[in-house]
Design a protein around this motif. Structure first.
Motif, short mmCIF file in Angstrom:
data_model
loop_
_atom_site.label_atom_id
_atom_site.label_comp_id
_atom_site.label_asym_id
_atom_site.label_seq_id
_atom_site.Cartn_x
_atom_site.Cartn_y
_atom_site.Cartn_z
N GLU A 414 39.16 31.92 29.50
CA GLU A 414 40.25 31.22 30.18
C GLU A 414 41.26 32.21 30.75
O GLU A 414 41.77 32.03 31.85
N GLU A 415 41.56 33.27 29.98
CA GLU A 415 42.50 34.26 30.47
C GLU A 415 41.94 35.03 31.67
O GLU A 415 42.68 35.40 32.58
N THR A 416 40.63 35.23 31.67
CA THR A 416 40.03 35.92 32.80
C THR A 416 40.15 35.09 34.07
O THR A 416 40.32 35.62 35.17
N ASP A 417 40.06 33.76 33.91
CA ASP A 417 40.18 32.90 35.08
C ASP A 417 41.57 32.96 35.71
O ASP A 417 41.75 32.56 36.86
N LEU A 418 42.57 33.46 34.98
CA LEU A 418 43.92 33.53 35.52
C LEU A 418 44.01 34.53 36.67
O LEU A 418 44.95 34.49 37.47
N PHE A 419 43.09 35.42 36.79
CA PHE A 419 43.13 36.45 37.82
C PHE A 419 42.58 35.95 39.16
O PHE A 419 42.40 36.73 40.07
N LYS A 420 42.34 34.65 39.27
CA LYS A 420 41.74 34.12 40.50
C LYS A 420 42.77 33.59 41.48
O LYS A 420 42.42 33.11 42.53
N ALA A 421 44.09 33.62 41.13
CA ALA A 421 45.13 33.22 42.09
C ALA A 421 45.40 34.37 43.05
O ALA A 421 44.92 35.47 42.84
N SER A 422 46.20 34.17 44.07
CA SER A 422 46.38 35.20 45.11
C SER A 422 47.81 35.25 45.63
O SER A 422 48.54 34.30 45.55
N VAL A 423 48.19 36.46 46.16
CA VAL A 423 49.49 36.61 46.82
C VAL A 423 49.36 36.68 48.33
O VAL A 423 50.33 36.94 49.03
N GLY A 424 48.22 36.45 48.84
CA GLY A 424 48.01 36.71 50.26
C GLY A 424 48.62 35.70 51.19
O GLY A 424 48.81 35.99 52.36
N ASP A 614 40.80 46.85 42.27
CA ASP A 614 41.19 48.04 41.52
C ASP A 614 40.91 47.85 40.03
O ASP A 614 40.51 48.80 39.34
N ILE A 615 41.16 46.64 39.53
CA ILE A 615 40.86 46.37 38.12
C ILE A 615 39.37 46.49 37.87
O ILE A 615 38.92 47.09 36.87
N GLU A 616 38.57 45.92 38.77
CA GLU A 616 37.11 46.00 38.59
C GLU A 616 36.62 47.43 38.68
O GLU A 616 35.69 47.83 37.97
N ARG A 617 37.25 48.22 39.55
CA ARG A 617 36.85 49.62 39.67
C ARG A 617 37.16 50.39 38.38
O ARG A 617 36.41 51.27 37.97
N LEU A 618 38.28 50.06 37.72
CA LEU A 618 38.62 50.72 36.47
C LEU A 618 37.65 50.38 35.36
O LEU A 618 37.44 51.18 34.43
N LEU A 619 37.06 49.20 35.42
CA LEU A 619 36.18 48.74 34.35
C LEU A 619 34.71 48.95 34.65
O LEU A 619 33.85 48.46 33.91
N ASP A 620 34.39 49.62 35.76
CA ASP A 620 32.98 49.90 36.07
C ASP A 620 32.40 50.87 35.06
O ASP A 620 33.09 51.80 34.61
#
Length: 620
Positions: A414-424, A614-620
């Motif tokens: 559920e916490e991971t799903d929080l990263f699906k909102a946007s500022v664009g 950038d987050i995904e790149r850090l966790l690769d």
């Protein structure tokens, strides 16, 4: 080809020199009062009208001048202070160039009445734009009486660029205070538009400081003093708890002359390292006595910049003296060794207590909390029996938490799903798509998820921006709500601070402050703006006045902004304050409804975005 180089007329040369020496009415006050001190005056009276625009008058009981000297004093480079070039390296007077009176007479209408002790009658001279308009004998007391009217009347451009009366009067008071602090044995009075603002009697240095800046400062300063073969240092420094962000009184004096010296200021502040919060300043009044041959004051017309031959050595002496004063005079708890009349404390006797056995600790090496416990266990406190049962399948409770594995709990999903909102999509899109749950990191940052990544908000700066806009709107709409205080607070201002306070009086009333003047620079705080609970209003007002004094501007809108910013900083949530989710939600909503979401009023960044890629790149 004809010659094109020619000598400038004296009137033009005097006006050019006046541009460097006489910059504003405060410069006239400084030059005339310093001349009074050099003449051996024990009483100096200063009177100004319209902050010096209309009239400046300096009266002293010094040595006075003869008829010839009175006429010669207004000539360029005419002085009684030095005779030869070598005298520049042994100066014991405030002035020495002989430019001040000539410069004043070049840009104003000047009248001088003076008499020496040996003459029965004095001299009256009138000068305008460097030209003598009259000279006659006159009956007057011993000393000199300078009257300067209509400054810059013949230089309209210079007069046009003078600041408001409030600003110019504040500059005059600053120059006056600098001289009064150096000569505590001289009686000074200061009148503005017929109102007495200073009446300083002869006394000690500490008494002069108290007379100028208020009695409260006497409790916040410590004496400092050291004497070496290089220099002698004396004066007072502030206690660490007297530090302020703005408006601290900081003065250096060298051989009776005010000086600005950032390098020596650093020596003082380094001694307070880890004793005062970062960014705050402490008051100090430090007097140097040094061989005139080891300094050079002839490097700037205002004589506030001074070169030292042994600058680094003086720095070390000053730094050590300030640290020594802080250590010797700072209050610390003391141990009282006076035992008379105190109860006896039993002393351990090994011979008598040798039979006492040490307490033992019983252990059960076979105990395992994950295995079934005994059906009954006595409580050491109640003596009652209780049953504890651990389910046999306890290990299944921790499934999904394998370190380094791929399993995650449902909560983490559920916490991971929080990263699906946007500022664009702009401010409205952010408000619709931001996460309803927030996380506070180290009591400083609010972290919330948006579609394109993780948004990090500085909680203090965000709240400052919200409150700043609110206070500005209150002053603009004149709709500030005042909250009456149960017990009125007393606040004391110096005469120079009172001038600043009067300039901002209407803006403070719009915010919701209710102040009642009590006389002598004292004010009663009867009402404060609503919503500032828990704020030290006395310190807030002092900081706002100090901020305004340092800014030195006369634009009303600028005053509003500085007052609003100072109040917002005082009332905003500080770093380290723990916030619940509702409080963080209010800050986030208020920030995105403000006039500028990205930057605080002082230009510092409020929001940063850690993008999803950038987050995904850090966790690769």
């Amino acid at each position: 080809m004809s010659d094109i180089i020619q000598l400038l007329p004296d009137s033009v040369a005097n006006q050019i020199a006046a541009g460097e020496v006489i910059q504003r009415p405060a410069s006239v006050i400084k030059e005339l009062v310093e001349n009074s001190i050099d003449a051996g005056a024990t009483t100096v009276n200063v009177l100004v009208i319209d902050a010096g625009r209309t009239s400046i008058q300096v009266i002293d009981n010094g040595a006075g001048m003869s008829e010839t000297d009175a006429r010669m004093a207004f000539e360029r480079h005419a002085t009684s202070k030095i005779r030869k070039a070598d005298d520049l390296f042994a100066l014991h007077t405030m002035g020495f160039r002989g430019e001040a009176l000539a410069s004043i007479a070049a840009v104003a209408q000047v009248e001088l009445r003076t008499r020496t002790d040996g003459d029965e009658i004095g001299t009256h001279i009138s000068i305008a734009a460097s030209k003598v308009t009259g000279q006659e004998p006159v009956s007057c007391p011993v000393g000199s009486n300078f009257s300067v009217e209509n400054i810059f009347y013949n230089v309209p451009a210079r007069r046009k660029f003078l600041k408001s009366n409030t600003t110019e009067l504040n500059n005059i008071l600053t120059a006056f205070e600098r001289i009064a602090l150096v000569y505590p044995k001289v009686n000074f009075t200061f009148h503005s538009n017929g109102t007495e603002m200073f009446n300083l009697r002869s006394g000690s240095v500490r008494q002069r400081i108290v007379d100028i800046f208020g009695k409260k400062l006497s409790q916040d300063i410590l004496p400092v003093g050291v004497e070496t073969t290089i220099c002698k240092i004396s004066g007072f420094i502030g206690k660490p708890e007297a530090s302020r962000k703005k408006g601290s009184h900081q003065y250096f004096f060298v051989n009776g002359r005010y000086m600005k010296h950032p390098y020596f200021h650093k020596a003082v502040m380094n001694a307070y390292e880890r004793l005062v919060p970062a960014g705050e300043q402490v008051p100090y009044f430090i007097y140097f006595e040094i061989n005139p041959e080891d300094i050079d004051v002839n490097i700037h017309p205002t004589k506030t910049e001074i070169k030292f031959e042994n600058e680094q050595t003086v720095w070390q002496i000053l730094h050590a003296a300030v640290k020594d004063s802080i250590g010797r005079f700072n209050d610390v708890p003391s141990i009282d060794f006076d035992t008379e009349g105190k109860p006896d404390i039993p002393v351990y006797n090994q011979a008598q207590d040798s039979a006492a056995s040490a307490p033992g600790v019983s252990l059960n090496p076979s105990y395992n909390p994950f295995k079934e416990t005994p059906h009954s266990q006595s409580s050491p406190y109640t003596g009652a029996a209780r049953k504890e049962h651990v389910p046999e399948s306890w290990d299944k409770l921790y499934e999904g938490l394998r370190r380094g594995g791929t399993d995650i709990t449902q909560q983490e999903e559920e916490e991971t799903d929080l990263f699906k909102a946007s500022v664009g999509g702009g401010r409205d899109d952010v408000m619709e798509e931001k996460s309803p749950a927030h996380y506070q990191y180290k009591g400083k940052y609010i972290m919330t998820a948006v579609k394109s990544g993780l948004m990090v908000i500085d909680q203090h700066r965000a709240h400052v921006r919200i409150l700043y806009d609110e206070y500005l709107n209150r002053m603009k709409d004149k709709a500030g709500q005042s909250q009456q205080v149960l017990f009125p607070e007393m606040v004391q201002f110096t005469p120079s601070e009172t001038v600043i306070l009067q300039k901002a009086w209407q803006d403070l009333e719009r915010l919701g402050f209710e102040l009642t003047p009590l006389g002598g620079g004292s004010y009663s705080i009867n009402g404060v703006p609503a919503g500032l609970d828990g704020i030290n209003f006395v310190k807030l007002l002092k900081d706002m006045v100090g901020e305004e004094a340092e800014a030195g501007k006369a634009v009303a809108d600028g005053i509003n902004k500085r007052i609003a910013l100072q109040m917002a900083r005082s009332a905003a949530v500080p770093y380290g304050q723990v916030l619940n989710n509702d409080e963080m939600e209010n800050i986030v909503n208020g920030l995105f409804a403000s006039s500028n979401t990205n930057y605080a009023p002082d230009g510092k960044t409020i929001v940063a975005l850690l993008k999803q890629q950038d987050i995904e790149r850090l966790l690769d």
